[in-house]
Scaffold this active site. Structure first.
Site, short mmCIF file in Angstrom:
data_model
loop_
_atom_site.label_atom_id
_atom_site.label_comp_id
_atom_site.label_asym_id
_atom_site.label_seq_id
_atom_site.Cartn_x
_atom_site.Cartn_y
_atom_site.Cartn_z
N PHE B 118 0.85 -1.18 0.00
CA PHE B 118 0.00 0.00 0.00
C PHE B 118 0.89 1.23 0.00
CE2 PHE B 118 -4.49 1.09 0.76
CZ PHE B 118 -5.08 -0.09 0.38
N GLN B 238 -7.70 15.17 3.08
CA GLN B 238 -7.03 14.34 2.08
C GLN B 238 -7.84 14.12 0.80
OE1 GLN B 238 -6.36 9.87 2.84
NE2 GLN B 238 -4.31 10.72 2.71
N HIS B 240 -7.85 11.55 -2.25
CA HIS B 240 -7.31 10.26 -2.69
C HIS B 240 -7.03 10.38 -4.19
CE1 HIS B 240 -7.05 6.02 -3.63
NE2 HIS B 240 -7.15 5.70 -2.36
N LEU B 250 -14.27 5.31 -5.40
CA LEU B 250 -12.86 5.02 -5.19
C LEU B 250 -12.37 3.80 -5.96
CD1 LEU B 250 -10.92 6.53 -3.32
CD2 LEU B 250 -10.96 4.48 -1.89
N GLU B 253 -6.37 2.10 -3.34
CA GLU B 253 -4.92 2.06 -3.48
C GLU B 253 -4.41 0.62 -3.61
OE1 GLU B 253 -3.15 5.31 -1.21
OE2 GLU B 253 -1.98 3.73 -0.26
N ARG B 284 -0.42 9.64 -0.52
CA ARG B 284 -1.51 10.17 -1.34
C ARG B 284 -1.36 11.65 -1.68
NH1 ARG B 284 -6.30 6.93 1.84
NH2 ARG B 284 -5.70 4.93 0.95
N HIS B 350 -11.59 12.67 0.23
CA HIS B 350 -11.65 11.33 0.80
C HIS B 350 -11.67 11.27 2.31
CE1 HIS B 350 -11.15 7.04 0.75
NE2 HIS B 350 -10.01 7.10 1.42
N ARG B 392 -2.84 11.14 5.84
CA ARG B 392 -3.00 9.77 6.34
C ARG B 392 -2.51 8.75 5.32
NH1 ARG B 392 -6.70 5.72 5.42
NH2 ARG B 392 -8.36 6.96 4.47
C1 LIG Z 1 -14.52 4.47 -0.48
C2 LIG Z 1 -13.64 4.43 0.73
C3 LIG Z 1 -12.63 3.48 0.84
C4 LIG Z 1 -11.83 3.44 1.97
N1 LIG Z 1 -10.84 2.47 2.06
C5 LIG Z 1 -10.08 2.41 3.17
C6 LIG Z 1 -9.09 1.38 3.34
O1 LIG Z 1 -8.90 0.51 2.49
N2 LIG Z 1 -8.35 1.37 4.47
C7 LIG Z 1 -8.54 2.32 5.45
O2 LIG Z 1 -7.85 2.26 6.45
N3 LIG Z 1 -9.47 3.28 5.33
C8 LIG Z 1 -10.24 3.35 4.22
N4 LIG Z 1 -11.20 4.35 4.11
C9 LIG Z 1 -11.44 5.27 5.24
C10 LIG Z 1 -12.28 4.60 6.31
O3 LIG Z 1 -13.17 3.68 5.73
C11 LIG Z 1 -13.13 5.59 7.12
O4 LIG Z 1 -12.36 6.65 7.51
C12 LIG Z 1 -13.66 4.89 8.36
O5 LIG Z 1 -14.37 3.74 8.00
C13 LIG Z 1 -14.54 5.79 9.21
O6 LIG Z 1 -15.12 5.00 10.24
P1 LIG Z 1 -15.93 5.65 11.42
O7 LIG Z 1 -16.25 4.54 12.37
O8 LIG Z 1 -15.18 6.81 11.95
O9 LIG Z 1 -17.24 6.22 10.76
P2 LIG Z 1 -18.29 5.66 9.68
O10 LIG Z 1 -18.08 4.25 9.31
O11 LIG Z 1 -18.35 6.67 8.59
O12 LIG Z 1 -19.63 5.70 10.49
C14 LIG Z 1 -20.26 6.89 10.89
C15 LIG Z 1 -21.46 6.52 11.71
O13 LIG Z 1 -21.98 7.68 12.31
C16 LIG Z 1 -23.37 7.71 12.14
N5 LIG Z 1 -23.77 9.12 12.20
C17 LIG Z 1 -23.23 10.18 11.56
N6 LIG Z 1 -23.86 11.31 11.90
C18 LIG Z 1 -24.81 10.95 12.81
C19 LIG Z 1 -25.80 11.66 13.54
N7 LIG Z 1 -25.97 12.98 13.42
N8 LIG Z 1 -26.62 10.97 14.36
C20 LIG Z 1 -26.50 9.62 14.47
N9 LIG Z 1 -25.59 8.91 13.81
C21 LIG Z 1 -24.75 9.57 13.00
C22 LIG Z 1 -23.63 7.01 10.83
O14 LIG Z 1 -24.93 6.50 10.80
C23 LIG Z 1 -22.59 5.91 10.91
O15 LIG Z 1 -23.11 4.81 11.63
C24 LIG Z 1 -12.01 4.38 2.99
C25 LIG Z 1 -13.03 5.33 2.88
C26 LIG Z 1 -13.83 5.38 1.76
C27 LIG Z 1 -14.86 6.46 1.68
#
Ligand SMILES: Cc1cc2nc3c(=O)[nH]c(=O)nc-3n(C[C@H](O)[C@H](O)[C@H](O)COP(=O)(O)OP(=O)(O)OC[C@H]3O[C@@H](n4cnc5c(N)ncnc54)[C@H](O)[C@@H]3O)c2cc1C
Ligand code: SF4
Ligand code: FES
Lengths: 232, 578
Positions: B118, B238, B240, B250, B253, B284, B350, B392
């Protein structure tokens, strides 16, 4: 180009029964149906309700009936449907508003099959070993995004609310065939019940509809076999 | 008014929220609720594709120190090194933990967890690429989200699905609950608790081209900011490198990790000029800038604003086995078979490196002295520990959300063993109610969707990969105008049941707040570091800017900056070349 989108609308606060509404939407052939629905929400009628989140087919939110078939609105392009498109909520679940249906009964069935890994042994300090072949055994059924497309395409699920439905069976399959799991017998017992796997009449609707391309009918046949084999 | 009593409430059901909930639910006597505006399995963690980084060393030699070094250097030395050390060390046990919980990782022939390359992952402190990303095909995040949700179900965590949290309650200097809108019924609920955690994810929707879901609108960060908590390092956002042209979806990577390369209109592998050692696996920020530079200098495909991601030299079987999802995205959305045709890509918004400031236990802090706000926690993308600094590395978000989600869960257990319940004030939901009533009754003409689009387009233009003072000032003016118009919106839907029109209007308020914090912080930092590239200040300036930004919004509507020193333990800042 323009597309005509017919949507089955229903708002319980004002409507006594569902009705059809038609919208003219400027579209690009490579637009998703979801883009057209967003256009309607943004420009024509902001009161249209639908679930959506990721917009590329991995969160399972926007399952609906599009031209008579269960699909994800973000995974089907206008060019594959032509200029007249009809959109309705999924069948077999109560309509809450417009394209939004009550998902609770669906998740309830999912929970019934104990969709989590169960083992008695304390885990080793590093990973448990699992060969690529053992891993491949259940790969297909790990892809499920719980969109409810399969279950709400199944005539047996419409007919009797009791049937666990394909999605729950897919979830059971995912663990029953995982070499690390030890509760296959318990799950098979649940599936052998009246509302379980033998209600399936191999209609193939689920397999045809699954946006993840999971071979659901095959998985269900494997479950039937496993139950029969575990009885003998 | 419905009032629910819990010991802890967790807002957000992505990887960070679910891991914390799982930790808390191991304590039989604690009552825990998870509140999420989406069904948990629809959280954006499920979109993560490529992998989760951990120095398991399953394919070749690797050490957590190398992982830590890569994280610090990748973040252009703005990373807090105490936190980075925890990230790199605990990544290993966290990945084993996931395996034990049932996660179906891909396997090596001898049955271990498989790993791949990666961006920015190196051996011997930058010598060359190393295989560190543990993966389950290209749907690693999907598997993580499913596995954690399943374990939470097993442990009977109480879920409030499709409840949108609108406000945080703080009394006597301690967090004591949240107010949420039940989407189905339009009812307000007050959750009274002794500890509250935000795990609400990112805010890619402030930008037009983004990999982020429609629902990633920065709610948690905005709510905290409104309650007087600062936001840290908001200027570091960031892009991507490889989003599908125009759509932003996306192309992980992992594609480049498996051998895909970027090419310009002459078919040239242009990364040879920008990063001779790591090429297409440079971090990135470096690749995204290289791409924009190519495009600006007329070497985009057909002279347009995109480039090619070329898989055509890779075996079809590899695409189908290791990158099945992104192969299918190219087929569905572009009608392109990546085995035979290159995929048009452009950088896509991203990931938020900044957010709600916390210490290494996920406790929200209020200032540069790390003063804790008792009972309040944050983890995941909405939080800033800071392990990502100015940029990141790929796979480090999944590590971050799980390692710090877990630590927050554990610290909440400790805290709950001693914390008293703080009583609620009279009518705790009055602010939230007032916000919603005002939006519902607003009698203007402005459309929420139009404002949202204008915000996203302008942010792309003036606060994107390259920034300068003139553009950022212009963006502040635009924000002022959008705020003004936001007061004059009009909703089409004034009902109660599943009123998405209303929720999107409320989310727009959050988008405006986090965009404002981003632009103000970017204008303030007069240097270039990681993802923050000021064309008018192109050099990194350690003398003046080796520090974190804390931006406060004061009750009178003015803004205040403060600074937090960067924690440096093992690695002294050096020039950053790859
Ligand atoms: C397409 C894509 C590919 C990625 N690939 C990778 C990868 O390969 N490796 C890596 O390390 N990272 C990757 N990332 C980044 C990573 O996936 C995210 O940064 C990470 O999953 C965020 O997790 P989280 O638990 O912080 O929030 P999220 O999984 O975004 O969850 C947010 C939660 O908050 C809730 N929520 C939001 N606002 C409210 C509100 N007002 N009231 C109640 N609930 C609310 C939503 O319902 C949800 O349940 C990727 C991101 C994307 C977009
Ligand atoms: S099996 Fe397929 S159709 Fe059924 S819920 Fe899962 S992803 Fe959807
Ligand atoms: S919006 Fe996520 S699957 Fe369609």
């Amino acid at each position: 180009m323009k597309a005509t989108i017919r949507i089955k609308r229903f708002n319980p606060e004002v409507d006594r029964r569902p009705y059809w509404a038609e919208y003219e939407v400027p579209v690009d052939p490579f637009d998703r149906v979801l883009d057209a629905l967003h256009y309607i929400k943004a420009n024509l009628d902001g009161s249209l309700a639908l679930r959506r989140s990721c917009a590329h087919g991995i969160c399972g939110s926007d399952a609906m009936l599009i031209n008579g078939r269960n699909r994800l609105a973000c995974k089907v392009l206008i060019k594959d449907l032509g200029p007249r498109i009809t959109v309705e909520p999924l069948r077999g679940l109560r309509v809450i508003k417009d394209l939004v249906v009550d998902m609770e009964p669906f998740f309830e069935k999912y929970r019934q099959v104990m969709p989590w890994l169960i083992t008695d042994e304390p885990p080793p300090p590093q990973e448990r070993r699992q060969t690529p072949e053992e891993r491949a055994r259940y790969e297909d059924t790990t892809k499920c995004i719980l969109c409810a497309v399969c279950t709400t395409a199944c005539p047996i699920f419409w007919g009797t609310g009791e049937f666990l439905g394909p999605a729950a069976l897919v979830a059971a399959h995912r663990f029953i065939f995982d070499s690390r799991d030890q509760a296959a017998q318990q799950r098979l017992q649940i599936l052998a019940d009246r509302s379980g796997v033998f209600k399936c009449r191999t209609v193939f609707n689920c397999t045809e509809a699954c946006p993840q391309g999971i071979e659901i009918t095959k998985a269900i046949q494997e479950l039937k076999q496993a139950i029969i084999l575990s009885r003998t | 008014m419905a009032v629910h009593e819990f010991d802890a409430v967790i807002v957000g059901a992505g990887g960070a929220g679910l891991y914390a909930a799982m930790e808390l639910s191991r304590q039989a006597d604690l009552r825990v609720a998870v509140i999420s505006k989406l069904y948990p399995t629809r959280s954006h963690t499920g979109a993560a594709q490529g992998g989760i980084g951990a120095a398991l060393g399953n394919m070749e030699e690797d050490h957590w120190e190398w992982h830590m070094f890569d994280t610090v250097k990748g973040g252009d030395y703005l990373v807090d090194q105490d936190a980075a050390e925890i990230l790199a060390r605990e990544a290993i046990e966290t990945v084993y933990d996931l395996e034990h919980l049932g996660l179906p990782f891909d396997r090596t022939p001898d049955g271990r967890i498989a790993q791949r390359r990666f961006g920015g992952h190196t051996h011997h402190f930058g010598q060359g690429p190393v295989r560190r990303a543990c993966h389950a095909a290209d749907r690693t995040g999907h598997m993580i989200l499913q596995t954690l949700y399943q374990q939470c179900l097993r442990q009977n965590v109480r879920f409030f699905n499709e409840f949108q949290v609108l406000d945080l309650l703080v009394e006597d200097g301690a967090a004591c609950g949240v107010v949420a809108w039940e989407i189905l019924t339009g009812e307000l609920h007050t959750f009274h608790a002794r500890a509250v955690m935000f795990a609400t994810g990112g805010w890619g929707r402030i930008y037009k081209v983004t990999s982020n879901a429609h629902t990633l609108t920065g709610d948690g960060a905005a709510i905290c900011w409104r309650r007087g908590i600062p936001l840290e390092d908001m200027e570091f956002y960031q892009f991507h490198p490889t989003g599908i042209y125009r759509l932003g979806i996306l192309m992980s990577e992992a594609a480049r990790g498996e051998g895909a390369v970027l090419r310009n209109r002459y078919g040239e592998r242009f990364m040879e000029r920008y990063s001779p050692t790591l090429l297409d696996l440079a971090p990135r920020d470096i690749i995204a800038r290289a791409m924009i530079t190519e495009i600006r200098e007329g070497r985009g495909i057909d002279g347009k604003d995109y480039l090619h991601l070329d898989f055509t030299h890779l075996p079809r079987q590899l695409l189908e086995e290791k990158l099945p999802d992104i192969t299918s995205f190219a087929r569905i959305y572009l009608g392109i078979d990546p085995a035979t045709q290159p995929v048009p890509v452009q950088p896509t918004a991203h990931y938020a490196m900044g957010g709600i400031p916390t210490d290494v236990w996920g406790r929200v802090v209020l200032d540069e002295k790390n003063t804790v706000l008792p009972g309040l926690y944050a983890a995941g993308e909405c939080a800033c520990v800071s392990v990502h600094g100015a940029n990141r590395l790929g796979t480090n978000s999944l590590v971050d959300i799980l390692v710090f989600g877990r630590r927050a869960g554990r610290d909440m257990v400790r805290y709950l063993r001693e914390a008293e319940r703080v009583p609620l004030r009279h009518n705790p939901d009055s602010d939230a109610r007032e916000q919603m009533e005002r939006l519902l009754r607003s009698e203007g003409k402005e459309k929420v969707a139009v404002l949202r689009q204008e915000l996203a387009e302008n942010m792309m233009e003036y606060c994107g990969i390259f920034r300068d003072e003139a553009g950022l000032r212009k963006m502040l003016e635009i924000l002022g105008d959008l705020r003004e118009r936001y007061r004059r919106i009009r909703l089409d839907d004034r009902g109660r049941i599943f009123n998405q029109d209303l929720l999107e209007a409320w989310e727009l308020g959050c988008l405006l707040d986090v965009a404002e914090a981003t632009v103000r912080s970017a204008l303030h930092r007069t240097e270039s570091r990681g993802a923050h590239m000021r064309e008018d200040y192109p050099k990194r300036d350690d003398e003046n800017w080796l520090k974190h930004t804390l931006l406060y919004r004061k009750p009178d509507g003015t803004f205040e900056f403060r600074y937090k020193p960067v924690v440096i333990t093992r690695f002294q800042p050096q020039a950053r070349t790859y």
